[in-house]
Scaffold this motif. Sequence first.
Motif, short mmCIF file in Angstrom:
data_model
loop_
_atom_site.label_atom_id
_atom_site.label_comp_id
_atom_site.label_asym_id
_atom_site.label_seq_id
_atom_site.Cartn_x
_atom_site.Cartn_y
_atom_site.Cartn_z
N MET A 1 0.82 -1.19 0.00
CA MET A 1 0.00 0.00 0.00
C MET A 1 0.87 1.25 0.00
N SER A 2 1.81 1.28 -0.87
CA SER A 2 2.67 2.45 -0.97
C SER A 2 1.84 3.67 -1.34
N GLY A 3 2.14 4.79 -0.71
CA GLY A 3 1.41 6.02 -1.01
C GLY A 3 0.12 6.18 -0.23
N SER A 4 -0.21 5.22 0.62
CA SER A 4 -1.42 5.37 1.41
C SER A 4 -1.06 5.85 2.81
N ASN A 5 -2.00 6.53 3.42
CA ASN A 5 -1.81 7.07 4.75
C ASN A 5 -2.89 6.57 5.69
N LEU A 6 -2.48 5.90 6.76
CA LEU A 6 -3.40 5.51 7.82
C LEU A 6 -3.52 6.70 8.76
N TYR A 7 -4.74 7.08 9.09
CA TYR A 7 -4.95 8.23 9.96
C TYR A 7 -6.04 7.92 10.98
N GLU A 8 -6.12 8.76 11.99
CA GLU A 8 -7.19 8.70 12.98
C GLU A 8 -7.82 10.08 13.05
N PRO A 108 -10.51 5.25 12.74
CA PRO A 108 -9.41 5.11 11.78
C PRO A 108 -9.87 5.38 10.35
N GLY A 109 -8.91 5.66 9.51
CA GLY A 109 -9.17 5.82 8.09
C GLY A 109 -7.91 5.55 7.31
N LEU A 110 -8.07 5.32 6.03
CA LEU A 110 -6.95 5.08 5.13
C LEU A 110 -7.21 5.87 3.86
N THR A 111 -6.23 6.63 3.43
CA THR A 111 -6.41 7.43 2.23
C THR A 111 -5.19 7.38 1.35
N THR A 112 -5.42 7.47 0.05
CA THR A 112 -4.32 7.62 -0.89
C THR A 112 -4.21 9.08 -1.32
N ASP A 113 -5.19 9.90 -0.92
CA ASP A 113 -5.14 11.34 -1.17
C ASP A 113 -4.17 11.96 -0.17
N ASP A 114 -3.84 13.22 -0.39
CA ASP A 114 -3.03 13.89 0.62
C ASP A 114 -3.90 14.12 1.85
#
Length: 128
Positions: A1-8, A108-114
């Motif tokens: 999952m390169s380029g993805s960001n796990l966030y909360e 939690p969330g996962l995004t490929t956007d900035d």
Amino acid sequence: MSGSNLYEYALVRYLPDRERGEFVNIGLVMMCKRRRWIRMATSIVPSRLLAVKAIHTPDEIELQLDGLRRVASQRVSSGPFADLPAEERFRWITAAKSACICTSSPLPGLTTDDLDSTFDRLFASLVE
């Protein structure tokens, strides 16, 4: 999952009376540990405060939010939060409180956007 960001993220809420359980979403705080990124924004709509019979004025609520915004700020250069990483600031903001300003449970969330675009989308759909 390169380029993805796990966030909360968590919603910032105004609760005029805990016993009634009513609240108004007035902000959003979001954090990405891997990117060492945190952001918080708020928006108080006076007509929404009337709907929950707010006992505080928007100015009083803003004063309470100022402290949380300073904790979330990545530009803070002094004080007890200056050296804390983004995830510890996020945990402090989202810790259970018995005040009129609190947050939802972190989600939690996962995004490929900035991250800023994701934050803006969530803020628009959940707060504004």
